[in-house]
Motif scaffolding. Structure first.
Motif, PDB file in Angstrom:
ATOM      1  N   ILE A 360    -121.938  95.376  -2.520  1.00 14.62           N
ATOM      2  CA  ILE A 360    -121.623  96.725  -3.000  1.00 14.62           C
ATOM      3  C   ILE A 360    -120.754  96.699  -4.248  1.00 14.62           C
ATOM      4  CG2 ILE A 360    -121.830  97.733  -0.705  1.00 14.62           C
ATOM      5  CD1 ILE A 360    -118.758  97.889  -0.639  1.00 14.62           C
ATOM      6  N   PHE A 361    -120.135  95.553  -4.563  1.00 11.56           N
ATOM      7  CA  PHE A 361    -119.239  95.483  -5.712  1.00 11.56           C
ATOM      8  C   PHE A 361    -119.895  94.853  -6.946  1.00 11.56           C
ATOM      9  CE2 PHE A 361    -115.960  96.025  -2.398  1.00 11.56           C
ATOM     10  CZ  PHE A 361    -115.200  97.026  -2.988  1.00 11.56           C
ATOM     11  N   LEU A 362    -121.206  94.731  -6.967  1.00 15.14           N
ATOM     12  CA  LEU A 362    -121.874  94.176  -8.141  1.00 15.14           C
ATOM     13  C   LEU A 362    -121.658  95.072  -9.356  1.00 15.14           C
ATOM     14  CD1 LEU A 362    -125.362  92.998  -6.788  1.00 15.14           C
ATOM     15  CD2 LEU A 362    -123.358  91.589  -7.310  1.00 15.14           C
ATOM     16  N   GLY A 363    -121.304  94.460 -10.476  1.00 13.68           N
ATOM     17  CA  GLY A 363    -121.128  95.193 -11.714  1.00 13.68           C
ATOM     18  C   GLY A 363    -121.086  94.232 -12.884  1.00 13.68           C
ATOM     19  N   TRP A 364    -120.958  94.757 -14.095  1.00 12.11           N
ATOM     20  CA  TRP A 364    -120.989  93.901 -15.282  1.00 12.11           C
ATOM     21  C   TRP A 364    -120.048  94.471 -16.334  1.00 12.11           C
ATOM     22  CZ3 TRP A 364    -124.925  97.094 -13.714  1.00 12.11           C
ATOM     23  CH2 TRP A 364    -125.226  98.167 -14.544  1.00 12.11           C
ATOM     24  N   VAL A 365    -119.767  93.638 -17.348  1.00 13.72           N
ATOM     25  CA  VAL A 365    -118.828  94.056 -18.385  1.00 13.72           C
ATOM     26  C   VAL A 365    -118.997  93.146 -19.598  1.00 13.72           C
ATOM     27  CG1 VAL A 365    -116.982  92.564 -17.516  1.00 13.72           C
ATOM     28  CG2 VAL A 365    -116.386  94.593 -18.821  1.00 13.72           C
ATOM     29  N   ARG A 366    -118.658  93.656 -20.769  1.00  8.14           N
ATOM     30  CA  ARG A 366    -118.565  92.840 -21.994  1.00  8.14           C
ATOM     31  C   ARG A 366    -117.179  93.050 -22.584  1.00  8.14           C
ATOM     32  NH1 ARG A 366    -123.181  93.340 -26.287  1.00  8.14           N
ATOM     33  NH2 ARG A 366    -124.069  91.756 -24.901  1.00  8.14           N
ATOM     34  N   VAL A 367    -116.478  91.944 -22.825  1.00 11.84           N
ATOM     35  CA  VAL A 367    -115.122  92.035 -23.369  1.00 11.84           C
ATOM     36  C   VAL A 367    -114.900  90.922 -24.386  1.00 11.84           C
ATOM     37  CG1 VAL A 367    -114.089  93.091 -21.315  1.00 11.84           C
ATOM     38  CG2 VAL A 367    -114.250  90.606 -21.474  1.00 11.84           C
ATOM     39  N   PRO A 368    -113.947  91.106 -25.315  1.00  7.66           N
ATOM     40  CA  PRO A 368    -113.613  90.023 -26.239  1.00  7.66           C
ATOM     41  C   PRO A 368    -112.873  88.919 -25.511  1.00  7.66           C
ATOM     42  CG  PRO A 368    -112.489  92.089 -26.841  1.00  7.66           C
ATOM     43  CD  PRO A 368    -113.215  92.326 -25.559  1.00  7.66           C
ATOM     44  N   GLY A 369    -113.212  87.681 -25.817  1.00  7.56           N
ATOM     45  CA  GLY A 369    -112.521  86.550 -25.230  1.00  7.56           C
ATOM     46  C   GLY A 369    -111.260  86.207 -25.993  1.00  7.56           C
ATOM     47  N   ILE A 370    -110.542  85.216 -25.503  1.00  7.86           N
ATOM     48  CA  ILE A 370    -109.303  84.788 -26.157  1.00  7.86           C
ATOM     49  C   ILE A 370    -109.582  84.280 -27.562  1.00  7.86           C
ATOM     50  CG2 ILE A 370    -107.430  83.089 -26.026  1.00  7.86           C
ATOM     51  CD1 ILE A 370    -107.656  83.255 -23.015  1.00  7.86           C
ATOM     52  N   ASP A 371    -110.773  83.690 -27.751  1.00 13.08           N
ATOM     53  CA  ASP A 371    -111.128  83.168 -29.068  1.00 13.08           C
ATOM     54  C   ASP A 371    -111.721  84.238 -29.979  1.00 13.08           C
ATOM     55  OD1 ASP A 371    -113.489  83.607 -27.780  1.00 13.08           O
ATOM     56  OD2 ASP A 371    -114.223  81.541 -27.919  1.00 13.08           O
ATOM     57  N   GLY A 372    -111.760  85.494 -29.493  1.00 11.13           N
ATOM     58  CA  GLY A 372    -112.277  86.587 -30.303  1.00 11.13           C
ATOM     59  C   GLY A 372    -113.749  86.868 -30.113  1.00 11.13           C
TER      60      GLY A 372
END
Length: 463
Positions: A360-372
């Motif tokens: 039930i907690f399946l989800g996704w995301v796109r974020v900047p990493g530490i290296d940019g």
């Protein structure tokens, strides 16, 4: 590429005719054997390409794990096999492919109704593609694992034929069901036990019961005991390097803990927006309290993977989530790009297509990493009734039964997204396809042993 469309305008007879017509273009016997094409990239070269986007200090661990045995190598070599499968015969019928359908990527997990079910449990490489590729990867994995277990050639043949025959017979079964019946079909622990009990000896039945008991014990409460210790009255994740390393302990490797913690908090906030409203309400009852980096699997080692510990309002009320990096599928070069720009979404949508029930907690995301660099992640519960078979301890009869179950499960997944009627018509009622793929599995296992030896030699030269 999208999965093969099945339209109401196409009659069942027309779909059967399409499947049988494919035999003229691609005889079922054409799937036999394997010879790597001259000029193909070396497997080590392909693996090195993947290393370019992985955490550098974890790459040696990946190779160490792959070098342990031919089967361990096989588990990590999905990309080389995708290259090898690309030129092999294909019927033109597509389905949502797992992309890495080896027998260790099937297992138990808890459904939302808290029942243990058996299904495919790894979707990092999922993409619409030829159904044959999944079948061949499963079949070859049975041959490779059976060799690792020291089984005779006769036993190995039987095991592979059971797995491929399980797929073919299941696809014929699903071809006779309604679309809704196929969609709801699943294998819970009770039905699996009923299937296995008459075939397995007492040792096999005991092993099955141990696997089920272990899976039932792997929940969030158990994770709280397994992964944490109390500090100043509050549970904190305990580092167990290299598998689990707390964010604070990563500072010695050049990370800034505060920056990383802030970015992972943003991961959680962005992920929350991909959940259905009622599941957001559930997630909001928990607060993120600790984070650690994890190493999981064999082929995934080196990708970024985080354990997120969230606590609720009561003692032992914990929720452990796993945020795992998703990059492009190994199938993409040969089957076409995903329709989803976010690879985390590609994984989750593919999982929901192939599984009857999902976390039930399946989800996704796109974020900047530490290296940019921007990175895609998918999120799921860390351990929610998850259990896997100890493949190295299986006896021949048990592995044959397990292979048949994996074949049934894979066929059900393909029938949900592809044209099961046409595929079943192509396969037919006899074992022609089974024997052809068995020959492929034997030849590919030979190649896999050479590739495993090449990896070991490479590691020796490096050290």
């Amino acid at each position: 590429m999208t999965a093969q469309a099945v339209t109401p305008a196409m009659s069942r007879d027309e779909r059967i005719a399409q499947g049988k017509a494919a035999r003229a273009r691609v005889p079922r016997s054409a799937h036999a054997g394997f010879v790597r094409e001259e000029g193909s990239p070396a497997p080590l070269e392909l693996l090195a390409r993947q290393d370019e986007v992985r955490v550098p200090e974890l790459v040696p661990i990946r190779y160490k794990r792959m070098a342990e045995s031919p089967f361990a190598y096989y588990r990590g070599a999905a990309l080389p096999m995708a290259h090898d499968l690309a030129p092999t015969p294909r019927t033109g019928f597509t389905a949502q492919a797992c992309g890495d359908a080896h027998l260790a990527n099937f297992g138990l997990f808890a459904s939302p109704e808290r029942r243990l079910v058996f299904d495919i449990n790894d979707f990092d490489e999922t993409l619409p593609g030829p159904w044959e590729w999944d079948v061949k990867r499963l079949a070859a994995s049975l041959e490779v694992a059976a060799r690792d277990n020291g089984f005779s050639a006769r036993d190995r043949d039987r095991i592979v034929l059971e797995g491929v025959g399980g797929y073919r017979n299941a696809m014929r079964e699903f071809a006779g069901r309604t679309a809704l019946d196929v969609w709801y079909a699943h294998a819970d622990v009770g039905s699996v036990r009923s299937l296995a009990a008459p075939i397995l000896d007492s040792a096999g039945r005991k092993q099955f019961d141990r696997t089920v008991a272990k899976a039932k014990s792997r929940d969030n409460a158990a994770s709280l005991v397994r992964f944490t210790a109390t500090e100043d009255g509050t549970p904190r994740i305990t580092s167990d390097p290299p598998r689990v390393v707390r964010v604070e302990d990563l500072a010695v490797e050049g990370f800034d803990p505060e920056t990383l913690y802030g970015q992972l908090n943003e991961v959680l906030r962005a992920y929350r927006r991909t959940l259905e409203p009622e599941r957001r309400a559930l997630l909001d009852r928990y607060t993120l309290t600790d984070i650690a980096r994890m190493i999981v699997g064999v082929g995934s080692v080196g990708t970024r993977c985080w354990m997120l510990m969230l606590l609720g309002g009561f003692e032992k009320d914990a929720l452990f989530l796993q945020a795992k990096e998703a990059s492009r599928s190994v199938l993409e070069e040969f089957a076409g790009k995903s329709e989803y720009a976010n690879h985390g979404q590609r994984v989750i949508v593919g999982q929901r297509l192939m599984q009857t029930v999902s976390d039930i907690f399946l989800g996704w995301v796109r974020v900047p990493g530490i290296d940019g660099a921007e990175r895609d992640f998918y999120v799921r519960q860390l351990r929610d009734g998850k259990g896997s078979v100890a493949i190295e301890s299986l006896r021949p009869t048990a592995m044959a039964t397990y292979g048949r179950l994996c074949g049934w499960t894979l066929a059900r997944a393909h029938a949900r997204s592809g044209d099961g009627v046409a595929i079943a018509a192509y396969l037919g009622s006899g074992p022609v396809f089974d024997h052809a793929v068995r020959e492929f599995a034997v030849a590919y296992a030979d190649q896999n042993e050479l590739d495993h030896s090449a990896l070991r030699a490479f590691i020796t030269r490096k050290t």
